[in-house]
Structure formats: C-alpha cells, structure tokens
Design a protein around this motif. Structure first.
Motif, PDB file in Angstrom:
ATOM      1  N   PRO A 116       1.718   5.907  -7.411  1.00  0.00           N
ATOM      2  CA  PRO A 116       1.124   4.999  -6.432  1.00  0.00           C
ATOM      3  C   PRO A 116       0.269   5.763  -5.422  1.00  0.00           C
ATOM      4  O   PRO A 116       0.639   6.848  -4.971  1.00  0.00           O
ATOM      5  CB  PRO A 116       2.340   4.365  -5.753  1.00  0.00           C
ATOM      6  CG  PRO A 116       3.463   4.551  -6.708  1.00  0.00           C
ATOM      7  CD  PRO A 116       3.195   5.843  -7.417  1.00  0.00           C
ATOM      8  N   GLY A 117      -0.871   5.209  -5.110  1.00  0.00           N
ATOM      9  CA  GLY A 117      -1.741   5.809  -4.115  1.00  0.00           C
ATOM     10  C   GLY A 117      -2.641   6.909  -4.620  1.00  0.00           C
ATOM     11  O   GLY A 117      -3.455   7.435  -3.856  1.00  0.00           O
ATOM     12  N   ARG A 141      -5.264  -7.757 -21.104  1.00  0.00           N
ATOM     13  CA  ARG A 141      -4.663  -8.920 -21.738  1.00  0.00           C
ATOM     14  C   ARG A 141      -3.317  -9.313 -21.132  1.00  0.00           C
ATOM     15  O   ARG A 141      -2.846 -10.419 -21.366  1.00  0.00           O
ATOM     16  CB  ARG A 141      -4.511  -8.656 -23.240  1.00  0.00           C
ATOM     17  CG  ARG A 141      -5.864  -8.491 -23.938  1.00  0.00           C
ATOM     18  CD  ARG A 141      -5.747  -7.933 -25.330  1.00  0.00           C
ATOM     19  NE  ARG A 141      -7.058  -7.793 -25.970  1.00  0.00           N
ATOM     20  CZ  ARG A 141      -7.263  -7.133 -27.101  1.00  0.00           C
ATOM     21  NH1 ARG A 141      -6.254  -6.548 -27.724  1.00  0.00           N
ATOM     22  NH2 ARG A 141      -8.485  -7.046 -27.607  1.00  0.00           N
ATOM     23  N   GLN A 142      -2.689  -8.403 -20.406  1.00  0.00           N
ATOM     24  CA  GLN A 142      -1.401  -8.709 -19.787  1.00  0.00           C
ATOM     25  C   GLN A 142      -1.507  -8.786 -18.264  1.00  0.00           C
ATOM     26  O   GLN A 142      -0.518  -8.633 -17.563  1.00  0.00           O
ATOM     27  CB  GLN A 142      -0.354  -7.678 -20.200  1.00  0.00           C
ATOM     28  CG  GLN A 142      -0.045  -7.707 -21.697  1.00  0.00           C
ATOM     29  CD  GLN A 142       1.028  -6.732 -22.091  1.00  0.00           C
ATOM     30  OE1 GLN A 142       1.439  -5.871 -21.311  1.00  0.00           O
ATOM     31  NE2 GLN A 142       1.506  -6.841 -23.320  1.00  0.00           N
ATOM     32  N   GLY A 143      -2.696  -9.026 -17.783  1.00  0.00           N
ATOM     33  CA  GLY A 143      -2.887  -9.167 -16.352  1.00  0.00           C
ATOM     34  C   GLY A 143      -3.817  -8.121 -15.780  1.00  0.00           C
ATOM     35  O   GLY A 143      -3.897  -6.993 -16.274  1.00  0.00           O
ATOM     36  N   PHE A 144      -4.528  -8.497 -14.727  1.00  0.00           N
ATOM     37  CA  PHE A 144      -5.481  -7.603 -14.086  1.00  0.00           C
ATOM     38  C   PHE A 144      -4.733  -6.493 -13.343  1.00  0.00           C
ATOM     39  O   PHE A 144      -3.706  -6.757 -12.710  1.00  0.00           O
ATOM     40  CB  PHE A 144      -6.340  -8.411 -13.115  1.00  0.00           C
ATOM     41  CG  PHE A 144      -7.614  -7.735 -12.735  1.00  0.00           C
ATOM     42  CD1 PHE A 144      -8.659  -7.651 -13.634  1.00  0.00           C
ATOM     43  CD2 PHE A 144      -7.775  -7.201 -11.475  1.00  0.00           C
ATOM     44  CE1 PHE A 144      -9.848  -7.041 -13.282  1.00  0.00           C
ATOM     45  CE2 PHE A 144      -8.962  -6.587 -11.114  1.00  0.00           C
ATOM     46  CZ  PHE A 144     -10.000  -6.507 -12.028  1.00  0.00           C
ATOM     47  N   PRO A 145      -5.183  -5.244 -13.403  1.00  0.00           N
ATOM     48  CA  PRO A 145      -4.491  -4.132 -12.736  1.00  0.00           C
ATOM     49  C   PRO A 145      -4.357  -4.360 -11.236  1.00  0.00           C
ATOM     50  O   PRO A 145      -5.329  -4.674 -10.557  1.00  0.00           O
ATOM     51  CB  PRO A 145      -5.384  -2.922 -13.035  1.00  0.00           C
ATOM     52  CG  PRO A 145      -6.154  -3.308 -14.248  1.00  0.00           C
ATOM     53  CD  PRO A 145      -6.373  -4.781 -14.146  1.00  0.00           C
ATOM     54  N   PRO A 164       5.118   0.996  -7.629  1.00  0.00           N
ATOM     55  CA  PRO A 164       5.889   1.785  -8.588  1.00  0.00           C
ATOM     56  C   PRO A 164       6.798   0.898  -9.438  1.00  0.00           C
ATOM     57  O   PRO A 164       7.126  -0.231  -9.055  1.00  0.00           O
ATOM     58  CB  PRO A 164       6.707   2.711  -7.682  1.00  0.00           C
ATOM     59  CG  PRO A 164       6.803   1.989  -6.382  1.00  0.00           C
ATOM     60  CD  PRO A 164       5.531   1.213  -6.242  1.00  0.00           C
ATOM     61  N   GLY A 165       7.169   1.420 -10.623  1.00  0.00           N
ATOM     62  CA  GLY A 165       8.059   0.682 -11.503  1.00  0.00           C
ATOM     63  C   GLY A 165       7.372  -0.385 -12.324  1.00  0.00           C
ATOM     64  O   GLY A 165       8.050  -1.202 -12.960  1.00  0.00           O
ATOM     65  N   THR A 166       6.051  -0.402 -12.329  1.00  0.00           N
ATOM     66  CA  THR A 166       5.303  -1.376 -13.120  1.00  0.00           C
ATOM     67  C   THR A 166       4.529  -0.658 -14.224  1.00  0.00           C
ATOM     68  O   THR A 166       4.467   0.575 -14.263  1.00  0.00           O
ATOM     69  CB  THR A 166       4.316  -2.173 -12.246  1.00  0.00           C
ATOM     70  OG1 THR A 166       3.388  -1.260 -11.627  1.00  0.00           O
ATOM     71  CG2 THR A 166       5.058  -2.937 -11.155  1.00  0.00           C
ATOM     72  N   SER A 167       3.952  -1.426 -15.121  1.00  0.00           N
ATOM     73  CA  SER A 167       3.133  -0.856 -16.195  1.00  0.00           C
ATOM     74  C   SER A 167       1.928  -1.751 -16.443  1.00  0.00           C
ATOM     75  O   SER A 167       1.949  -2.937 -16.114  1.00  0.00           O
ATOM     76  CB  SER A 167       3.946  -0.694 -17.481  1.00  0.00           C
ATOM     77  OG  SER A 167       4.408  -1.950 -17.950  1.00  0.00           O
ATOM     78  N   VAL A 191       3.475   3.191 -13.897  1.00  0.00           N
ATOM     79  CA  VAL A 191       3.385   3.626 -12.509  1.00  0.00           C
ATOM     80  C   VAL A 191       4.778   4.100 -12.096  1.00  0.00           C
ATOM     81  O   VAL A 191       5.733   3.318 -12.066  1.00  0.00           O
ATOM     82  CB  VAL A 191       2.917   2.489 -11.584  1.00  0.00           C
ATOM     83  CG1 VAL A 191       2.729   3.014 -10.162  1.00  0.00           C
ATOM     84  CG2 VAL A 191       1.622   1.869 -12.106  1.00  0.00           C
ATOM     85  N   ILE A 192       4.910   5.398 -11.810  1.00  0.00           N
ATOM     86  CA  ILE A 192       6.213   5.966 -11.496  1.00  0.00           C
ATOM     87  C   ILE A 192       6.168   6.643 -10.129  1.00  0.00           C
ATOM     88  O   ILE A 192       5.102   6.871  -9.564  1.00  0.00           O
ATOM     89  CB  ILE A 192       6.653   7.006 -12.556  1.00  0.00           C
ATOM     90  CG1 ILE A 192       5.652   8.174 -12.609  1.00  0.00           C
ATOM     91  CG2 ILE A 192       6.755   6.352 -13.930  1.00  0.00           C
ATOM     92  CD1 ILE A 192       6.118   9.315 -13.516  1.00  0.00           C
TER      93      ILE A 192
END
Length: 222
Positions: A116-117, A141-145, A164-167, A191-192
């Motif tokens: 993040p950041g 296809r699974q959502g805008f970043p 964090p914790g998302t992909s 995102v870690i």
C-alpha cells in the motif's frame, strides 16, 4: 467512388497455415456508377510493391493474390491500392491484412505482490508490433483497481494501491480488429503489508479518489 477497400483472407475466418493454399482478396465497395470499374490494382507487402514468386499468382484482374503453398517468408502486412477510372486516376488504399503463421505471445511484466502506498508499474509485452500489427487495451474484469493513483499509457499502467489484504486481476488484450486476431494475458496481483505512513489518510479520502478513477473507465473495457 470507392467507400471502403480492405484486404481479407479467403475463405473468410480461415487460419493461415504454412504449406496450405490461401487467397488474399482486395475487396472494395462498388462505384456509384455501375458502368465504372476499377481498372488497376497494385499490391504491397510491408510498404513495398509485391514481387511475385513461384508460389504466388495474381487472379481476378489482380484482385486476388493466390498462394499455392505459403512459406514463413510470406509473412507480412499486405495492402492493395485501387485506381478509379476517372480523369484524375483517383488512388484508394485499403485497410491492411497481417499475414502471420505464428500465435501472438502476450505477457504482463511487473510485481506479483505490491505494498500500500507504493507506486508500481506493469507493462504489457507482446510479440506483435504495437500500433502496427496490433493495439493494446487493458481490462479489469473483477473490478476497477482501488488506490490513490492510477494511469494508463498504451501498453503500460501505473498504480498505487491503498488497501492491504486485497488482490486485483489485470488483463492485457493485444488485437487487430481489422483481421480478427487477438491474444491476451492475465496477472493476479496481491496487496500485502501495512499502509505506509500517511496512506491511512488516503484511505479516509478513498471515495473521491475512486470517483476520479471511475472517470477513466471510458478508456477501458471492463
């Protein structure tokens, strides 16, 4: 007057194969006056006039290039040029056709994990020549970043994630709509870690950032 001229493979939608006969046909809209006929057709390969070889023939008043047995050396970008039978001898160039016997390779370079950041960069790598053989577009296809920053320029995009914790799944599509060819690659990015100093404030203001980012959706296909 010729409205649209294009080069197409015959039979339509067939896949070129080495040592298998094929035709490239110069197709054009008919003249407004049925009595007028196109009186000359010139073929080009990669910008140079085509030189016939033993495995090639011109048919149908030069409207068709017939390959008895195509070879890898016949690969190239083919165009035809028509001359209308007017006093000015109007020249009309066609849309082109990329004759290729190999599948396009597409991959995405960049990290598999991001923090993040931190600004990160991803590049769509293709075996086709960008803006000549193919164009590139990005799909989400699974959502805008989601993040504090996002930009795209041709085959490259930059992104600063914030949660964090998302992909995110990114897909790069290389295509040539005129000849009906495309290939794609997809990359999963995680995102870690914990937000960098100050990025918590970015999360509090994430909704405005998302609204700005959604304005970019007009540039992409979801």
């Amino acid at each position: 007057m010729l409205d649209l001229v294009s080069v197409q493979i015959s039979p339509p939608n067939s896949v070129p194969s080495v040592n298998q006969p094929l035709d490239l046909v110069c197709l054009g809209a008919p003249a407004a006056d049925p009595s007028q006929q196109v009186n000359q057709v010139v073929w080009y390969k990669d910008g140079q006039k085509v030189t016939l070889r033993e495995n090639m023939q011109l048919l149908q008043n030069n409207l068709t290039i017939h390959f008895d047995s195509p070879l890898p050396s016949d690969t190239g970008f083919y165009m035809c040029e028509m001359y209308e039978p007017t006093p000015q001898q109007t020249r009309v160039f066609s849309l082109g056709y990329l004759l290729s016997f190999a599948a396009w390779n597409v991959s995405i370079s960049g990290p598999d994990t991001v923090s993040p950041g931190r600004l990160c960069k991803f590049t769509c790598l293709t075996s086709c020549t960008l803006n000549v053989d193919c164009t590139v577009r990005w799909q989400f296809r699974q959502g805008f970043p989601i993040g504090s920053y996002f930009s795209v320029h041709e085959n490259e995009f930059r992104w600063t994630p914030s949660i964090p914790g998302t992909s995110q799944n990114f897909t790069c599509v290389a295509e040539n709509a005129a000849v009906g060819r495309s290939a794609e690659a997809t990359k999963l990015v995680e995102v870690i870690g914990i937000p960098l100093s100050g990025s918590q404030g970015v999360q509090k203001n994430e909704l405005p950032a998302m609204i700005v980012s959604l304005g970019l959706l007009l540039l992409f296909d979801l």
